[in-house]
Enzyme design. Structure first.
Site, PDB file in Angstrom:
ATOM      1  N   ASN A  30       0.886  -1.104   0.072  1.00 13.72           N
ATOM      2  CA  ASN A  30       0.069  -0.140  -0.101  1.00 13.72           C
ATOM      3  C   ASN A  30       0.921   1.200  -0.017  1.00 13.72           C
ATOM      4  O   ASN A  30       0.372   2.151  -0.620  1.00 13.72           O
ATOM      5  CB  ASN A  30      -1.012  -0.027   1.402  1.00 13.72           C
ATOM      6  CG  ASN A  30      -0.273   0.090   2.534  1.00 13.72           C
ATOM      7  OD1 ASN A  30       0.805  -0.389   2.714  1.00 13.72           O
ATOM      8  ND2 ASN A  30      -1.129   0.013   3.621  1.00 13.72           N
ATOM      9  N   LYS A  52      12.023  -8.590   1.425  1.00  9.61           N
ATOM     10  CA  LYS A  52      11.168  -9.298   0.578  1.00  9.61           C
ATOM     11  C   LYS A  52       9.855  -8.050   0.396  1.00  9.61           C
ATOM     12  O   LYS A  52       9.048  -7.969   1.360  1.00  9.61           O
ATOM     13  CB  LYS A  52      10.647 -10.220   1.070  1.00  9.61           C
ATOM     14  CG  LYS A  52       9.886 -11.234   0.178  1.00  9.61           C
ATOM     15  CD  LYS A  52       8.783 -12.110   0.559  1.00  9.61           C
ATOM     16  CE  LYS A  52       7.405 -11.384   0.952  1.00  9.61           C
ATOM     17  NZ  LYS A  52       6.867 -10.580  -0.017  1.00  9.61           N
ATOM     18  N   PRO A  53      10.182  -7.221  -0.589  1.00 15.48           N
ATOM     19  CA  PRO A  53       8.920  -6.332  -1.060  1.00 15.48           C
ATOM     20  C   PRO A  53       7.889  -7.296  -1.191  1.00 15.48           C
ATOM     21  O   PRO A  53       7.899  -8.479  -1.875  1.00 15.48           O
ATOM     22  CB  PRO A  53       9.387  -5.244  -2.006  1.00 15.48           C
ATOM     23  CG  PRO A  53      10.645  -6.272  -2.594  1.00 15.48           C
ATOM     24  CD  PRO A  53      11.021  -7.266  -1.826  1.00 15.48           C
ATOM     25  N   ALA A  54       6.533  -6.635  -1.184  1.00 12.09           N
ATOM     26  CA  ALA A  54       5.213  -7.231  -1.575  1.00 12.09           C
ATOM     27  C   ALA A  54       5.239  -7.606  -3.035  1.00 12.09           C
ATOM     28  O   ALA A  54       5.842  -7.017  -3.931  1.00 12.09           O
ATOM     29  CB  ALA A  54       4.073  -6.042  -1.484  1.00 12.09           C
ATOM     30  N   SER A  79      -0.401  -7.717   7.579  1.00 14.44           N
ATOM     31  CA  SER A  79      -1.634  -8.190   8.230  1.00 14.44           C
ATOM     32  C   SER A  79      -1.167  -8.707   9.632  1.00 14.44           C
ATOM     33  O   SER A  79      -0.174  -9.528   9.557  1.00 14.44           O
ATOM     34  CB  SER A  79      -2.481  -9.009   7.144  1.00 14.44           C
ATOM     35  OG  SER A  79      -1.818 -10.230   7.070  1.00 14.44           O
ATOM     36  N   GLU A  86       4.190  -3.879  12.403  1.00 15.36           N
ATOM     37  CA  GLU A  86       3.250  -2.813  12.179  1.00 15.36           C
ATOM     38  C   GLU A  86       2.082  -3.602  11.616  1.00 15.36           C
ATOM     39  O   GLU A  86       2.271  -4.045  10.468  1.00 15.36           O
ATOM     40  CB  GLU A  86       3.979  -1.793  11.364  1.00 15.36           C
ATOM     41  CG  GLU A  86       5.060  -1.062  11.699  1.00 15.36           C
ATOM     42  CD  GLU A  86       4.531  -0.233  12.974  1.00 15.36           C
ATOM     43  OE1 GLU A  86       3.364   0.059  13.300  1.00 15.36           O
ATOM     44  OE2 GLU A  86       5.284   0.417  13.642  1.00 15.36           O
ATOM     45  N   CYS A 100      -3.273   1.211   6.647  1.00 12.73           N
ATOM     46  CA  CYS A 100      -3.548   0.701   8.186  1.00 12.73           C
ATOM     47  C   CYS A 100      -4.306   1.678   9.100  1.00 12.73           C
ATOM     48  O   CYS A 100      -4.752   1.441  10.004  1.00 12.73           O
ATOM     49  CB  CYS A 100      -2.538  -0.168   8.723  1.00 12.73           C
ATOM     50  SG  CYS A 100      -1.052   1.009   8.696  1.00 12.73           S
ATOM     51  N   GLU A 114     -10.502  -4.518   9.409  1.00 17.75           N
ATOM     52  CA  GLU A 114     -10.333  -3.338   8.470  1.00 17.75           C
ATOM     53  C   GLU A 114     -11.040  -3.739   6.991  1.00 17.75           C
ATOM     54  O   GLU A 114     -10.736  -4.771   6.649  1.00 17.75           O
ATOM     55  CB  GLU A 114      -9.114  -2.700   8.631  1.00 17.75           C
ATOM     56  CG  GLU A 114      -8.063  -3.622   8.283  1.00 17.75           C
ATOM     57  CD  GLU A 114      -6.411  -3.135   8.414  1.00 17.75           C
ATOM     58  OE1 GLU A 114      -6.408  -2.079   8.627  1.00 17.75           O
ATOM     59  OE2 GLU A 114      -5.531  -4.075   8.466  1.00 17.75           O
TER      60      GLU A 114
HETATM   61  P1  ADP Z   1      -1.980  -7.884   2.673  1.00 16.56           P
HETATM   62  O1  ADP Z   1      -3.201  -8.747   2.798  1.00 16.56           O
HETATM   63  O2  ADP Z   1      -2.393  -6.458   2.754  1.00 16.56           O
HETATM   64  O3  ADP Z   1      -1.303  -8.040   1.337  1.00 16.56           O
HETATM   65  P2  ADP Z   1      -0.182  -9.531   4.062  1.00 16.56           P
HETATM   66  O4  ADP Z   1       0.100  -9.508   5.376  1.00 16.56           O
HETATM   67  O5  ADP Z   1      -0.632 -10.535   3.458  1.00 16.56           O
HETATM   68  O6  ADP Z   1      -1.158  -8.259   3.548  1.00 16.56           O
HETATM   69  O7  ADP Z   1       1.140  -9.104   2.926  1.00 16.56           O
HETATM   70  C1  ADP Z   1       1.969  -8.129   3.807  1.00 16.56           C
HETATM   71  C2  ADP Z   1       3.540  -8.716   3.204  1.00 16.56           C
HETATM   72  O8  ADP Z   1       3.585 -10.242   3.929  1.00 16.56           O
HETATM   73  C3  ADP Z   1       3.883  -8.975   1.692  1.00 16.56           C
HETATM   74  O9  ADP Z   1       5.134  -8.835   1.517  1.00 16.56           O
HETATM   75  C4  ADP Z   1       3.368 -10.401   1.525  1.00 16.56           C
HETATM   76  O10 ADP Z   1       4.140 -10.954   0.448  1.00 16.56           O
HETATM   77  C5  ADP Z   1       3.886 -10.922   2.802  1.00 16.56           C
HETATM   78  N1  ADP Z   1       3.418 -12.438   3.464  1.00 16.56           N
HETATM   79  C6  ADP Z   1       2.348 -12.953   3.150  1.00 16.56           C
HETATM   80  N2  ADP Z   1       2.106 -14.131   3.704  1.00 16.56           N
HETATM   81  C7  ADP Z   1       3.642 -14.376   4.148  1.00 16.56           C
HETATM   82  C8  ADP Z   1       4.062 -15.410   5.006  1.00 16.56           C
HETATM   83  N3  ADP Z   1       3.337 -16.365   5.294  1.00 16.56           N
HETATM   84  N4  ADP Z   1       5.459 -15.227   5.396  1.00 16.56           N
HETATM   85  C9  ADP Z   1       6.173 -14.157   5.095  1.00 16.56           C
HETATM   86  N5  ADP Z   1       5.610 -12.945   4.460  1.00 16.56           N
HETATM   87  C10 ADP Z   1       4.305 -13.278   4.036  1.00 16.56           C
END
Ligand code: ADP
Length: 496
Positions: A167, A190-192, A245, A266, A300, A397
């Site tokens: 976001n 590790k970016p999203a 999350s 966070e 958030c 949320e």
């Molecule tokens: P959203 O639902 O807002 O995408 P997430 O918590 O799923 O929120 O994602 C936030 C970050 O956490 C992202 O970089 C995502 O790739 C990562 N992520 C999701 N699942 C896992 C996991 N099991 N272990 C590590 N990182 C994760």
């Protein structure tokens, strides 16, 4: 699947080399193999923007080892040397803000002007921690023995990990990398998956600013759990900083327990936005529009439950409906767009689920309430009244452009309502009664309270939540502590 850069985006960039189609480990850019990469798309159009390496456990281990090799030389540098690199990095981000904003808007969907504001904001963390890194003071404590002194020093935690959300893809990187590097740590990010291109563009500028090989690494993946597992269980990684999350935060916390790894989390919010009878309604409307519709409600700190005192309910609701209905929804690059698409289909499906549940339980849609006529991932700015206490948005949320209003009778009533959640990130309060400001701020179970404003985030203040909204603080003079360990040295034998 195409492996080419989206020409429309590429041709907009003053410096197309910022559009990286490669991960970054140990100072090397590693391109995607010809097939089976992480495909990054534009949520507004669905167009492919780039294909990145789909890395896993082995590459994460490589990145951790690179960060370990880089740690000794980096932590040995003087604070002023590290500070100069961070400042150069901030300057380069500002100089290239237009390009990074284009990349961010393309992969994230937000209006390009809003993306530019975020990019400039992201540079502020590098400036701030360039200075804080120079003020990592220790202590000398009087001992209970005449021939001894107690000395306390602060040292970098070591090799760290960072996992960031989609976001705010620029600011969430710098809010972690700036204190990490200022403290003398190295980091593996590790970016999203939805928004790695912004992180990689920032990395390209970090490299130009003089960040040495291995000090910051960017692992791209299609398998976040595998990378997350390595970052939490590898003994070399002494700390993980995660923004995302609460659900994933809990998984990471469980995994990190085997390692007694330090954690900064966070996590999600469920922010109350409280408007008392004595509030300036125009300002409260400006505040709720900012806290609800900015970034399509995908923040958030978004106002999830709007509590309005009975005396101003009608005036507030009518004004908010007018403003929400006027929000210009569109592609992030279209002039005048105030709100872009949601990040993906899953995001839209969640908003639909929440709205259906509210309506099912007796809430009333006053404007919006549907997918936008633009289709795909666009959703209408929505205002709902009579938010039922047993409906989904009361407890989780919505992460979308839905302002859900409930009314309250008095101060005690609204404190009970606002605190009726397992989250505790931020609360917004509109009132001019100074006594009430203190009473309500102290009674709210949140890490942050915003009085008469819809914004709380900046580099000077400690950002963070309590309850299930997280652990630790980012930004401010406190933010660097999460990246430091205290060491106490008992210096005895001083008498002759
Ligand atoms: P959203 O639902 O807002 O995408 P997430 O918590 O799923 O929120 O994602 C936030 C970050 O956490 C992202 O970089 C995502 O790739 C990562 N992520 C999701 N699942 C896992 C996991 N099991 N272990 C590590 N990182 C994760």
């Amino acid at each position: 699947m195409t492996t080419g850069i989206d020409i429309a985006i590429d041709s907009r960039l003053a410096d197309p080399t910022l559009m990286k189609q490669a991960a970054y480990i140990d100072g090397e850019w590693i391109p995607a193999p010809a097939r089976d990469g992480l495909v990054v798309t534009n949520p507004s159009t669905g167009a492919t923007l780039a294909v990145l390496p789909a890395m896993g456990t082995a590459e994460t281990k490589d990145a951790i080892e690179a960060a370990e090799r880089a740690l000794g030389p980096w932590r040995s540098r003087s604070a002023i040397e590290r500070s100069r690199i961070l400042r150069r990095w901030a300057d380069l981000i500002r100089e290239n803000a237009d390009d990074i904003a284009i990349i961010e808007s393309a992969e994230q969907g937000k209006p390009v002007g809003e993306a530019r504001d975020e990019v400039v904001y992201s540079a502020s963390f590098l400036d701030w921690f360039a200075e804080e890194g120079r003020r990592v003071y220790g202590d000398v404590i009087p001992s209970n023995s005449a021939d001894a002194r107690i000395i306390v020093i602060k040292q970098p935690v070591g090799v760290t990990g960072g996992i960031t959300p989609w976001n705010l893809p620029a600011a969430m990187i710098t809010r972690k990398v700036a204190p990490a590097l200022a403290a003398g740590c190295t980091i593996v990010f590790k970016p999203a998956e939805q928004t790695p291109l912004t992180a990689l563009a920032l990395m390209a500028l970090g490299e130009r600013a003089g960040v040495p090989a291995g000090v910051v690494n960017m692992v791209t993946t299609l398998d976040p759990p595998a990378v997350g597992l390595e970052l939490t269980t590898n003994q070399t990684v002494r700390k993980l900083s995660f923004t995302g999350s609460t659900e994933v935060g809990k998984i990471l916390m469980r995994q990190a327990s085997g390692n007694i790894q330090k954690l900064s989390l966070e996590l999600g919010g469920n922010s109350p936005f409280i408007v008392f009878d004595d509030a300036d309604i125009d300002k409260a409307i400006d505040g709720v529009v900012s806290a609800k519709f900015r970034n399509g409600g995908q923040i958030c700190t978004g106002a999830n439950r709007v509590f309005v005192q009975e005396g101003v309910k009608d005036a507030f609701t009518e004004a908010l409906v007018r403003r929400a209905a006027a929000v210009k929804v569109g592609d992030g690059f279209t002039a005048g767009t105030e709100m872009g698409p949601l990040i993906d289909e899953a995001g839209v499906a969640k908003v639909e689920r929440h709205v259906a549940d509210i309506v099912d339980k007796g809430g009333r849609v006053l404007t919006g309430g549907h997918r936008h006529e633009l289709g795909r991932t666009f959703y209408e700015p929505t205002v709902i009244s009579d938010l039922p206490r047993d409906s989904l948005p009361w407890y989780e949320e919505t992460f979308g452009p839905v302002a859900s209003i409930a009314t309250f009778a008095d101060e005690d009533d609204v404190i009970d309502l606002a605190n009726d959640t397992e989250y505790g990130l931020v609360a917004y309060v509109y009132t001019h009664d100074v006594g009430r400001v203190f009473r309500v701020s102290e009674a709210l179970e949140t890490g942050m309270v915003a009085i008469n404003t819809g914004r709380v985030s900046n580099e000077m203040a400690p950002f963070g939540g309590i309850k299930q909204s997280g652990l630790g603080r980012e930004g401010s003079k406190y933010g660097i502590d999460d990246w430091l360990e205290l060491k106490y040295i008992n210096l005895a034998g001083l008498s002759r």
